[in-house]
Design an enzyme around this catalytic site. Structure first.
Site: not given
Length: 293
Positions: A45, A73, A87, A180
């Site tokens: 992203d 992550y 997000d 997300r």
């Protein structure tokens, strides 16, 4: 007569900065390296930072194997606020009073999202449905039905931060997992809402941020290193010639009596020749990088 320019060939491990799309990184590296043959192994992203693995030259052809590697992550989950993009970049769509939620409850919710789960992809994503990317449809103000997809979350750890409604997460997952969506789903399990912020990808397979370089200073690593997460096979010159011709071989000839591949095939000097996979009772190349001399 001037010498022909050697085309760059190898793998880049980039530490992507916030504000760059994955396509932006590819375009920048094309300019720096002077070649159009650059691709990435999986979208990150724009707001996210961290590891983005690129293939250059002939190595764009092995990106298909890197895309499926597991990811790690870290990020922060903000309880009490839902957004259009799931997000911090989106517009707020709903707020909830979740001030009483405890760390124990957040951990219990995260546990429900660990293991083999089905996940609905977010509308603001690069996933294609009926030939169009979801984010293109979302920009038109539309939302369409998305089928849940199986993903695996092998680790979903959460810890408190200095803000009572923000929890830091550390997640290891299969390819295709949307962090997300995990954040948003966690909020729903807790009878409210949540969104993600400060997402950073720490690793793609064995490629980590510790070895990543900035976009301004990309460093090529050899093609063989790009497939280091797979069991390599080294072959002598006679077999190397057959491999360079793209021949179908029996397993014994290639030296892969068991396993399901894929197998990076290297010569005795460590050069990546091809990638082989099972074929009927033998093995065949899916990618040949070095042709016959």
């Amino acid at each position: 007569m001037s010498e022909s320019k050697t085309e760059p060939n190898g793998i880049l491990v980039i530490d992507k900065s916030s504000g760059w799309t994955s396509h932006d990184v590819v375009a920048k590296c094309r300019g720096i390296l002077g070649t159009r043959k650059v691709g990435h192994s999986g979208t990150l992203d724009p707001d996210a930072t961290g590891v983005l693995v690129l293939g250059v030259g002939k190595c764009t052809r092995i990106l298909q194997y890197l895309t499926g590697l597991p990811k790690r992550y870290v990020g922060e989950i903000v309880l009490g606020t839902e957004t259009t993009t799931l997000d911090a970049s989106g517009e707020v769509t709903a707020t909830y009073d979740m001030s009483s939620v405890t760390l124990k409850e957040v951990k219990a919710a995260a546990a429900q999202l660990t293991g083999d789960i089905n996940q609905v992809p977010p509308m603001v994503s690069a996933l294609k449905v009926e030939g169009r990317r979801l984010h293109e449809i979302a920009r038109e103000g539309r939302e369409i039905e998305r089928k849940p997809r199986p993903v695996t979350v092998s680790q979903f750890d959460v810890v408190e931060t200095s803000h009572s409604h923000i929890f830091r997460c550390d997640i290891r997952c299969s390819t295709g997992t949307y962090i997300r969506s995990l954040a948003a789903d966690l909020g729903k399990i807790l009878k409210g809402g949540a969104h993600l912020t400060n997402l950073r990808r720490l690793s793609v397979g064995s490629f980590t941020v510790e070895e990543a370089h900035s976009i301004e200073d990309p460093v090529l690593i050899p093609p063989a290193a790009g497939l280091r997460d797979f069991k390599e096979v080294r072959v002598a010159e006679e077999v190397a010639i057959e491999v360079s011709h793209g021949k179908v071989l029996n397993r014994e000839r290639l030296g892969v009596d068991d396993g399901s591949g894929p197998w990076p095939v290297l010569d005795l000097q460590g050069n990546l020749l091809a990638v082989y996979e099972p074929h009927k009772t033998g093995v065949k190349p899916t990618v040949v990088l070095v042709g016959p001399s």
